[in-house]
Design an enzyme around this catalytic site. Structure first.
Site, PDB file in Angstrom:
ATOM      1  N   THR A 165      -9.542   9.769 -10.032  1.00 13.87           N
ATOM      2  CA  THR A 165      -8.320   9.469  -9.278  1.00 13.87           C
ATOM      3  C   THR A 165      -7.073   9.977  -9.987  1.00 13.87           C
ATOM      4  O   THR A 165      -6.978   9.928 -11.213  1.00 13.87           O
ATOM      5  CB  THR A 165      -8.232   7.944  -9.048  1.00 13.87           C
ATOM      6  OG1 THR A 165      -9.390   7.537  -8.340  1.00 13.87           O
ATOM      7  CG2 THR A 165      -6.999   7.568  -8.252  1.00 13.87           C
ATOM      8  N   PRO A 187      -2.528  10.225  -9.662  1.00 14.78           N
ATOM      9  CA  PRO A 187      -1.410   9.444  -9.100  1.00 14.78           C
ATOM     10  C   PRO A 187      -1.094   9.811  -7.650  1.00 14.78           C
ATOM     11  O   PRO A 187      -0.634   8.975  -6.890  1.00 14.78           O
ATOM     12  CB  PRO A 187      -0.231   9.805 -10.014  1.00 14.78           C
ATOM     13  CG  PRO A 187      -0.854  10.231 -11.300  1.00 14.78           C
ATOM     14  CD  PRO A 187      -2.160  10.872 -10.932  1.00 14.78           C
ATOM     15  N   GLY A 193      -6.482   9.332  -4.403  1.00 16.29           N
ATOM     16  CA  GLY A 193      -7.785   9.006  -4.960  1.00 16.29           C
ATOM     17  C   GLY A 193      -8.909   9.296  -3.992  1.00 16.29           C
ATOM     18  O   GLY A 193      -9.977   9.753  -4.370  1.00 16.29           O
ATOM     19  N   ILE A 220      -8.242   4.560 -14.288  1.00 16.96           N
ATOM     20  CA  ILE A 220      -9.528   4.998 -14.841  1.00 16.96           C
ATOM     21  C   ILE A 220     -10.139   3.883 -15.699  1.00 16.96           C
ATOM     22  O   ILE A 220      -9.527   3.443 -16.674  1.00 16.96           O
ATOM     23  CB  ILE A 220      -9.355   6.285 -15.683  1.00 16.96           C
ATOM     24  CG1 ILE A 220      -8.596   7.353 -14.889  1.00 16.96           C
ATOM     25  CG2 ILE A 220     -10.708   6.787 -16.159  1.00 16.96           C
ATOM     26  CD1 ILE A 220      -9.220   7.749 -13.556  1.00 16.96           C
ATOM     27  N   ILE A 257     -10.839 -23.691   2.144  1.00 18.63           N
ATOM     28  CA  ILE A 257     -11.689 -24.880   1.985  1.00 18.63           C
ATOM     29  C   ILE A 257     -11.305 -25.646   0.723  1.00 18.63           C
ATOM     30  O   ILE A 257     -11.223 -26.868   0.714  1.00 18.63           O
ATOM     31  CB  ILE A 257     -13.182 -24.467   1.970  1.00 18.63           C
ATOM     32  CG1 ILE A 257     -13.584 -24.005   3.379  1.00 18.63           C
ATOM     33  CG2 ILE A 257     -14.069 -25.608   1.493  1.00 18.63           C
ATOM     34  CD1 ILE A 257     -14.945 -23.357   3.472  1.00 18.63           C
ATOM     35  N   GLU A 260     -14.101   3.450  -5.156  1.00 18.38           N
ATOM     36  CA  GLU A 260     -15.220   4.317  -4.767  1.00 18.38           C
ATOM     37  C   GLU A 260     -15.311   4.527  -3.260  1.00 18.38           C
ATOM     38  O   GLU A 260     -16.377   4.410  -2.656  1.00 18.38           O
ATOM     39  CB  GLU A 260     -16.517   3.773  -5.360  1.00 18.38           C
ATOM     40  CG  GLU A 260     -16.410   3.756  -6.873  1.00 18.38           C
ATOM     41  CD  GLU A 260     -17.724   3.589  -7.583  1.00 18.38           C
ATOM     42  OE1 GLU A 260     -18.737   4.058  -7.061  1.00 18.38           O
ATOM     43  OE2 GLU A 260     -17.721   2.997  -8.664  1.00 18.38           O
ATOM     44  N   THR A 304     -12.390   3.918  -0.046  1.00 18.39           N
ATOM     45  CA  THR A 304     -11.849   2.760   0.682  1.00 18.39           C
ATOM     46  C   THR A 304     -12.667   2.522   1.950  1.00 18.39           C
ATOM     47  O   THR A 304     -13.443   3.373   2.388  1.00 18.39           O
ATOM     48  CB  THR A 304     -10.395   3.021   1.108  1.00 18.39           C
ATOM     49  OG1 THR A 304     -10.388   4.130   2.024  1.00 18.39           O
ATOM     50  CG2 THR A 304      -9.497   3.338  -0.075  1.00 18.39           C
TER      51      THR A 304
END
Lengths: 392, 352
Positions: free
Chosen positions: A132, A134, A137, A163, A347, A373, A375
């Site tokens: 990835t 900036p 990615g 990373i 809950i 890995e 989206t």
């Protein structure tokens, strides 16, 4: 669901459970509360090493046989490990993720030089994989980090971010391009060893969750590496036609680990569900039909997502294409983890809001699983390419 | 854990799929209008032995398991769920007779009825036990059942079951769908031929009944998902197949995923039943998942076809109606949701 497990796998699950209960979860909570990964010299890591738990320390063809299938075994154990703490799994010493790529595309010399030591280390060591950047990615075919051939080797210039374990790694496998105009065909992977001049600007990011492992940004400022550090070596350039095949190797590795990420999302989801159920029973709120309905929803979605994940693993073990199924499992499990943790917080209520319940940590941890890995949206693109021929 | 299909099941599914594609699908609207499959289709179906798949072999059936039934129902319902219901004269009633009485009871009660090629055994799933004994009078009304007549009524309560022979009147109703199986308001009044009380048997029969209807429902959802997917790849808008617009592509992907999730849960619960494991919670949850998925998949099958989806020239409006109709069966989804939730909350529940 009844999963028939071999005695070998049952032993491994029990071992993972014991480690998770006594070590990984407390360590993960410690890091979460500190807001930073455990330091390299934290006793946890040495303990981990002492138990012989190094990842990727063996070359792939030497792995133990798994009666259920290797991927199925990975899924079952991955879920169990993540149940206790997903972040500590990533923080574990070893060659980790890049070992798969090195095994798949590395030269024999590279396997010995970069993976060999991991089978001999008695103290914690890490390796890392840097994809990835900036500016993006998900679009793995559009790296900007540039590799330029020199007389001695290659000079890398660019920046990487988020990373895992990069600041503590002995080497980082860095993705770069020889020529951005040539797309995937020009992509290569390079071993960048610790202390290499030009590997600089290491910054450990502050994160919402999964704080127990390093997510690191760094700069490659005219960072020169020798020719031998090109994954696959230069000799493969001509024979393979597409160089070291870094793009194909990377995508192959990501396809394989998609199921592993799905398994870890299942672990997070199950932890949230079980904690919410335990709380509801203790607090008596389980008598409320609305609370029961929420728990039923969580349970059903976890079960369905787990079946999807096991199906994808089963297909892989039976050498059948599973691109659609593994992407589907990744989508389902990541969304289930997030939803389960969110409902778990409802809950548990204010106790979770105060940060006193593990459900609150899981809620923060879970979000990343729909991002890392590939989206959820990228997974849908992958599925759509296969289901309706969505153009690239 | 096994995901592949057994060789025997594959043979059955392949055979039924061919039958469905050649006999049911081309006659989809004809059977709907006639409120029954043609006699030719009935004869062919009888030759295939579809209705006796999971009838115990001691009662003259094939004696196959729940998973086989689930796979068979999916295969047929992909083509026409209404016809699939019509062609199984016994339906899930066999689970009640088997759970409470066993093979001998099945033969004793069903054999005389099944001499009629168009007989229908109607299962009435009731929210309360009637506390009946053999010889008692029983009366009742079923507001809608996908049948135009009933030759035998089987009642299933939370802990009991009964069988009635006697007068039934079926008043035709328009109904939301499944017209190939008929549609009527059923009024019955007669003598109880047999009655039992056994909670475990009732719960097992209900679990199987839920999987029976859930699998038909998933078959319909496959049709919604697959037909609309293929249409979206052919239909062009703004210079490209509509499936290549990402808003549409993602919807198709999510429909595919929803159907797969329901299918996996149904098959998992069916495997548990075959293995003799407690599948009550799993079957109830699988039914809920299929019904929940139907509210997303059915309408979107129509949506993808746009105006054409709304018209009877295409099967998507039928699939949408029938997916809704099937979700009302087996005692309804709210009861299934309650059962799934309460069983999961119980102390003895074994976990995910």
């Amino acid at each position: 669901m009844d999963v028939t497990l071999s005695p070998e796998l049952k032993t491994l699950i029990e071992d993972t459970r014991e480690w998770g209960r006594s070590e990984a979860r407390p360590a993960g909570l410690e890091a979460d509360r500190a807001g930073a990964p455990l330091p390299v010299d934290h006793p946890y890591f040495q303990k981990y090493m002492d138990r012989g738990r190094t990842r990727g320390q063996r070359f792939s063809n030497d792995l133990e046989p798994a009666p259920e299938g290797r991927v199925m075994q990975m899924v079952v154990l991955g879920e169990e490990a993540a149940y206790w703490d997903r972040g500590m799994g990533v923080a574990a010493p070893g060659a980790g993720f890049p070992s798969g790529m090195v095994n798949a595309a590395g030269t024999p010399e590279q396997k010995e030089r970069f993976l060999g030591p991991f089978s001999r280390h008695t103290t914690p060591h890490w390796a890392s994989f840097a994809l990835t950047e900036p500016t993006g990615g998900s679009d793995t075919a559009a790296f900007r980090t540039r590799a330029t051939r020199t007389e001695k080797g290659y000079v890398l210039k660019g920046a990487k971010c988020f990373i895992g374990n990069a600041a503590r790694a002995d080497w980082i496998l860095v993705q770069a391009t020889l020529d951005p105009s040539k797309g995937r065909a020009a992509q290569r992977a390079f071993f960048v060893e610790k202390e290499t001049p030009g590997l600089t600007g290491m910054k450990i990011e502050k994160k919402m969750g999964l704080r127990s492992y390093e997510s690191v940004s760094f700069v490659l400022d005219d960072c020169e590496v020798p020719i031998e550090n090109l994954l696959g070596g230069e000799r493969s350039e001509e024979s393979r036609g597409t160089g070291s095949g870094a793009y194909a190797t990377t995508m192959g590795a990501l396809n394989a680990t998609r199921v592993a990420v799905a398994a870890s999302a299942l672990g997070v989801a199950r932890a949230a569900y079980e904690e919410a159920r335990r709380f509801a029973k203790e607090a008596g709120s389980i008598r409320s039909q609305r609370v029961r309905d929420k728990l039923e929803f969580m349970l059903r979605k976890i079960r369905g997502a787990r079946l999807m994940t096991l199906q994808a693993a089963w297909l892989a073990d039976n050498r059948t294409a599973n691109i659609v199924e593994s992407s589907m499992a990744k989508i389902a499990t990541a969304e289930v983890a997030q939803e389960t943790a969110a409902l778990g917080m409802e809950i548990v209520g204010l106790e979770a809001g105060a940060g006193d319940s593990i459900v609150e940590k899981l809620f923060r941890d879970a979000k990343a699983l729909n991002i890392v890995e590939g989206t959820g949206q990228i997974q849908r693109v992958i599925m759509a390419r296969n289901l309706v021929g969505l153009p690239r | 854990m096994q995901f592949g299909i057994r060789d025997d099941d594959k043979l059955i599914v392949d055979t039924l799929s061919v039958f469905a594609a050649e006999q049911l699908r081309p006659n989809l609207r004809k059977a709907e209008a006639a409120r029954t499959p043609s006699s030719e289709v009935r004869v062919r179906s009888a030759e295939l032995g579809f209705e006796a798949l999971d009838v115990p072999s001691a009662s003259g059936g094939a004696g196959l398991g729940m998973l086989t039934r689930v796979l068979a129902n999916i295969a047929l319902a992909k083509a026409d769920a209404g016809a699939a219901l019509a062609l199984d004269r016994i339906g899930p009633s066999v689970y009640v007779l088997d759970a409470f009485g066993g093979a001998e009871t099945i033969s004793q009660i069903l054999d005389p009825v099944l001499r009629d090629a168009e007989a229908r055994v109607v299962l009435v799933v009731e929210p309360e036990d009637r506390k009946l004994s053999a010889g008692d009078r029983v009366t009742g009304t079923v507001t809608w059942t996908p049948s135009d007549h009933a030759d035998l009524i089987v009642g299933l309560g939370p802990t009991s079951a009964w069988v009635m022979r006697g007068e039934t009147s079926a008043e035709p109703v328009r109904s939301i769908g499944l017209h190939a199986a008929g549609a009527s308001t059923l009024r019955f009044s007669g003598t109880v031929a047999a009655a039992w009380s056994n909670r475990a048997a009732a719960e097992l029969a209900l679990a199987k009944t839920r999987l029976y209807y859930a699998s038909l429902l998933v078959g319909v959802l496959y049709d919604s998902s697959e037909f609309s997917r293929k249409y979206a790849m052919e239909r062009v808008a703004f210079g490209q197949p509509v499936a290549h617009h990402q808003g549409m592509a993602f919807m198709i992907v999510d429909m595919f995923t929803a159907v797969e999730q329901a299918r996996l849960l149904i098959e998992d619960a069916a495997r548990r039943i075959e293995a003799g494991l407690d599948a009550r919670q799993h079957a109830a949850a699988a039914f809920v998942e299929a019904v929940d998925a139907s509210r997303f998949v059915g309408p979107n099958g129509v949506q993808i076809l746009g105006g054409h989806g709304f018209m009877r020239d295409f099967p998507m409006e039928k699939a949408m109606r029938e997916s809704r109709a099937l979700g009302l069966m087996a005692g309804g989804v709210e009861r299934a949701r309650d059962d799934a939730a309460n069983l999961a909350a119980s102390e003895e529940f074994g976990g995910i």
